[in-house]
Design a protein around this motif. Structure first.
Motif, short mmCIF file in Angstrom:
data_model
loop_
_atom_site.label_atom_id
_atom_site.label_comp_id
_atom_site.label_asym_id
_atom_site.label_seq_id
_atom_site.Cartn_x
_atom_site.Cartn_y
_atom_site.Cartn_z
N PHE A 24 25.70 -49.85 23.87
CA PHE A 24 26.28 -49.43 25.15
C PHE A 24 27.78 -49.66 25.08
CE2 PHE A 24 25.16 -53.91 25.71
CZ PHE A 24 26.32 -54.45 26.21
N GLY A 25 28.50 -49.05 26.02
CA GLY A 25 29.94 -49.27 26.14
C GLY A 25 30.22 -50.17 27.33
N ALA A 26 31.04 -51.17 27.13
CA ALA A 26 31.35 -52.13 28.20
C ALA A 26 32.66 -51.73 28.89
CB ALA A 26 31.47 -53.53 27.64
N GLU B 83 34.20 -46.74 17.18
CA GLU B 83 33.82 -48.14 17.06
C GLU B 83 34.18 -48.97 18.29
OE1 GLU B 83 34.45 -46.29 13.09
OE2 GLU B 83 35.64 -46.44 14.94
N LEU B 84 34.93 -48.41 19.22
CA LEU B 84 35.39 -49.15 20.39
C LEU B 84 34.22 -49.73 21.17
CD1 LEU B 84 38.05 -49.81 21.93
CD2 LEU B 84 37.54 -47.82 23.38
N ALA B 85 34.25 -51.04 21.41
CA ALA B 85 33.15 -51.73 22.09
C ALA B 85 33.35 -51.77 23.60
CB ALA B 85 32.99 -53.14 21.55
N ARG C 224 33.96 -60.07 21.94
CA ARG C 224 34.06 -59.71 20.53
C ARG C 224 33.90 -58.20 20.38
NH1 ARG C 224 35.77 -63.96 20.69
NH2 ARG C 224 35.38 -65.81 19.39
N GLY C 225 34.58 -57.67 19.36
CA GLY C 225 34.51 -56.24 19.11
C GLY C 225 35.78 -55.52 19.53
N PRO C 226 36.05 -54.34 18.97
CA PRO C 226 37.26 -53.59 19.28
C PRO C 226 37.40 -53.33 20.78
CG PRO C 226 36.14 -52.64 17.38
CD PRO C 226 35.22 -53.67 17.94
N THR C 227 38.56 -53.68 21.32
CA THR C 227 38.78 -53.65 22.77
C THR C 227 40.13 -53.02 23.09
OG1 THR C 227 37.47 -55.66 23.07
CG2 THR C 227 38.99 -55.08 24.84
#
Length: 544
Positions: free
Chosen positions: A358-360, A304-306, A234-237
Motif C-alpha cells: 500500500f501507499g502511505a 519504489e516510493l513508500a 522506513r522506506g523512500p519518502t
C-alpha cells in the motif's frame, strides 16, 4: 504500436466518440494509470499532425523517450531555441513548451490548419492564460480536436475544466483503479503536532499563506516533533514543505540528529541534474527522505516510493491530489507483471505480496485551523459520495487516521455509510412513532419484557459470517443461555452455534436494539461494531 490496457482502450474509444460530437473533451485518470500512453496512442494513430502542450521539460522529454523506445521518431520540439516549424520537414507529433509557444512571435509561426489534434498534458493547468492563448489560436481551425488529460478535474478556486472543454469523455479515478488492481491501495495517517496553532493563518490564493505556515513550522517544538516521528518511518519518502526554509531546516536536522546522511532537499532552483540524481538515489534507497517544495507533484515516476508526507496540511486540491498521486504506482518489481488478461483479484494479490502493499499518506496537523483543508475524501470519493456520507467519513477518519494502522479509506467509507444509514433509520422510526395509532396484540420478549422487533432478513450464512470476523474479537467467557436465547428470538436463530462471547453478545444486542440488521451486525469486526454503537449513543444523546 502502443499496447493499451482495457480501460485505456475504453478511454480512447470514448474520446474518438466525443470528437464526433464536440471539438474539445477531457479524460480524467488517476496518477499511475497511463494517461501518457493513452494520449500518445491517440496522437500517433490520428491521420493528421498532433501538438502536445506541457509546462515542464520532463513532461516533454518522457513521452518523446517512450516513443523512441517503440521506434517512433517522427517528432519535433518547440522549446527555447528548438523550433519545429518553418523547415522543409514537418514532424507528425510536435511537443511544445507552453512558456515558449504562448509568446506571440513563436505562436505566429504556427498555422492552425496544419494540426488536427491538440493535446494538453496536466490539463488542470489549461485554465491559465498562457494555455488559453495557445488553445484559442489553434481553435481557429474548425476541424481541430482538443484533448485535455489530467488527474485533477476540480480546483477549490472554482475554476473547472468546463472553461476549456466541451465535455468529459472518460473518468477513471483512484478508487476504481485500486479496486481493479492497477494502483496500490492507500493508507492515511494523521499526526497531531502539539502547540502548532493555525488559527490565524490566512488563505493566499487557493492555499494557506506559505510564509506564515513556514514561520510556524520553523519553531523548535514542531521542528523536532515532525523530524523525530519521521525518523521512525522506513522506506523512500517524499516530504512536501510550504517553503524552502522549512525544507532546508528539516532536512538538515534529519541529517545531523535523527537519520544521518539519509535526507536531501530540492526546490525550484535545483538543477535538472540534481533532481534526476536525487530521484535515482531515492529509488535505490540511498536517500530515504526528500524534502521538497512543489517539485515532486507532476510527472515524477518513482515506483519504489513508500509514502508521501505533508509537513503541514494544504487547502489546494490540485496540490494535494498531485502530491498524493506520487505514491499510487505499484513497486518496480511488478513492472510488466500486471496485465489486462488477469483478474482484478489476481492483480490486487500481486500488489499485496509485493514490497509495497500500500501507499502511505502522512499529514502533520495543527491544533486548529479555520480553513477547509484537503483530506482523504478529496482523493477517494469526493463529491460522488452519497449525501451525508462525506461529512461522516471525515469524522471517522479523524479517529482511524490517528491510530497506528492508519485509515483504510474503503473501511472508513463503509463505516460512514453505516452511520448515515443508522441515522436515517432512527429518523424514520421517530416519524413512525409520531404517526402510528394504538397497536394491539404485541408479542413481548419473556426475558426483557420488551417488544420483539420483526426481522425481515434471513439468518442463513450467519455462522460463516461470525467465523470470518471472529479473529477481530477478543476471547472471553461464553455468552449465557439468556443472551443467546434473546439473540435467537431477534433474528439470529443459529445464535447457540456461533461461539459468541458474553462481550460480543452484549454489543450485538445493543446494535440490534439500535435498529441495525442482525445479520449486518454479525458481519462487523470489533472496531466497526463499537464505532457504530457509539454513533447510536451519541445520536440518542443529541435527540434527548
Amino acid at each position: 504500436m502502443l499496447h493499451l490496457r482495457d480501460y485505456q482502450q475504453s478511454a480512447a474509444a470514448a474520446v474518438r466518440a466525443e470528437w464526433e460530437r464536440v471539438q474539445s473533451t477531457a479524460v480524467v485518470m488517476a496518477t499511475g494509470t497511463g494517461k501518457t500512453e493513452l494520449y500518445l496512442d491517440l496522437a500517433v494513430s490520428d491521420p493528421g499532425r498532433a501538438l502536445v502542450l506541457a509546462h515542464r521539460d520532463y513532461l516533454l522529454d518522457q513521452p518523446i523517450a517512450r516513443l523512441a523506445a517503440l521506434g517512433f521518431k517522427d517528432v519535433a520540439v518547440e522549446k527555447a531555441k528548438a523550433t519545429s516549424e518553418g523547415g522543409l520537414w514537418q514532424a507528425k507529433v510536435v511537443f511544445a513548451s507552453v512558456q515558449t509557444l504562448s509568446k506571440p512571435d513563436r505562436l505566429a509561426r504556427f498555422d492552425p490548419t496544419q494540426f488536427s489534434v491538440l493535446i494538453v498534458d496536466e490539463g488542470h493547468r489549461a485554465v491559465a492564460r498562457s494555455y488559453r492563448t495557445v488553445i484559442d489560436h489553434f481553435r481557429k481551425n474548425p476541424r481541430l480536436r482538443v484533448l485535455v488529460v489530467t488527474a485533477t478535474p476540480k480546483r477549490k478556486d472554482g475554476v473547472a475544466l468546463a472553461a476549456v472543454c466541451d465535455s468529459v469523455a472518460y473518468t477513471y479515478g483512484p478508487r476504481q483503479a485500486a479496486a481493479d488492481g492497477w494502483i496500490v491501495p492507500l493508507r492515511f495517517f494523521r499526526r497531531e503536532v502539539d502547540g502548532l496553532d493555525f488559527s490565524h493563518v490566512a488563505l493566499r490564493g487557493t492555499d494557506l499563506d506559505a510564509d506564515h505556515v513556514e514561520q510556524l513550522l520553523l519553531e523548535e517544538k514542531p521542528l523536532h516533533t515532525v523530524c523525530a516521528s519521521l525518523a521512525e518511518d522506513r522506506g523512500p519518502t517524499i516530504v512536501f514543505c510550504p517553503g524552502v526554509a522549512v525544507a532546508r531546516a528539516y532536512s538538515a536536522l534529519m541529517n545531523q540528529r535523527y537519520r544521518p546522511g539519509r535526507s536531501a532537499v530540492l526546490w525550484a532552483d535545483s538543477s535538472d541534474e540534481e533532481r534526476a540524481l536525487v530521484a535515482q538515489r531515492l529509488a535505490a534507497d540511498e536517500t530515504e527522505y526528500v524534502f521538497n517544495v512543489d517539485l515532486f507533484t507532476e510527472g515524477y515516476d518513482v515506483p519504489e516510493l513508500a509514502r508521501v508526507v505533508w509537513a503541514a496540511p494544504t487547502a489546494s486540491l490540485v496540490r494535494y491530489t498531485q502530491g498524493v498521486g506520487r505514491v499510487f504506482r505499484p513497486h518496480a518489481s511488478l513492472r510488466g507483471q500486471l496485465a489486462s488478461d488477469q483478474s482484478a483479484d489476481d492483480r490486487r494479490q500481486l500488489i499485496a505480496a509485493s514490497p509495497k502493499p500500500f501507499g502511505a499518506v502522512v499529514t502533520y496537523y495543527p491544533q486548529n485551523c479555520r480553513h477547509q483543508l484537503c483530506d482523504p475524501t478529496d482523493i477517494l470519493g469526493g463529491d460522488d459520495l452519497a449525501p451525508g456520507v462525506r461529512a461522516a467519513v471525515r469524522q471517522v477518519q479523524e479517529t482511524t487516521a490517528a491510530q497506528p494502522g492508519g485509515s483504510d479509506p474503503e473501511a472508513d467509507l463503509d463505516t460512514a455509510a453505516a452511520f448515515v444509514e443508522l441515522r436515517a433509520l432512527l429518523d424514520r422510526r421517530r416519524q413512525s412513532i409520531r404517526a402510528t395509532a394504538t397497536v394491539t396484540d404485541v408479542e413481548y420478549d419473556g426475558i426483557t419484557g420488551r417488544p420483539i422487533r420483526a426481522v425481515g432478513d434471513t439468518a442463513e450464512g450467519a455462522s460463516a459470517a461470525a467465523r470470518s470476523v471472529s479473529a477481530d474479537w477478543p476471547p472471553g467467557d461464553p455468552a449465557s443461555v439468556k443472551q443467546l436465547t434473546w439473540l435467537r428470538w431477534h433474528g439470529l436463530p443459529d445464535a447457540f452455534d456461533l461461539g459468541l462471547t458474553k462481550f460480543r453478545a452484549v454489543v450485538l444486542r445493543d446494535l440490534i436494539e439500535a435498529g441495525v440488521n442482525p445479520i449486518t451486525a454479525l458481519h462487523y469486526p470489533k472496531w466497526q461494531a463499537l464505532a457504530v454503537r457509539e454513533s447510536y449513543r451519541v445520536g440518542r444523546e443529541v435527540d434527548a
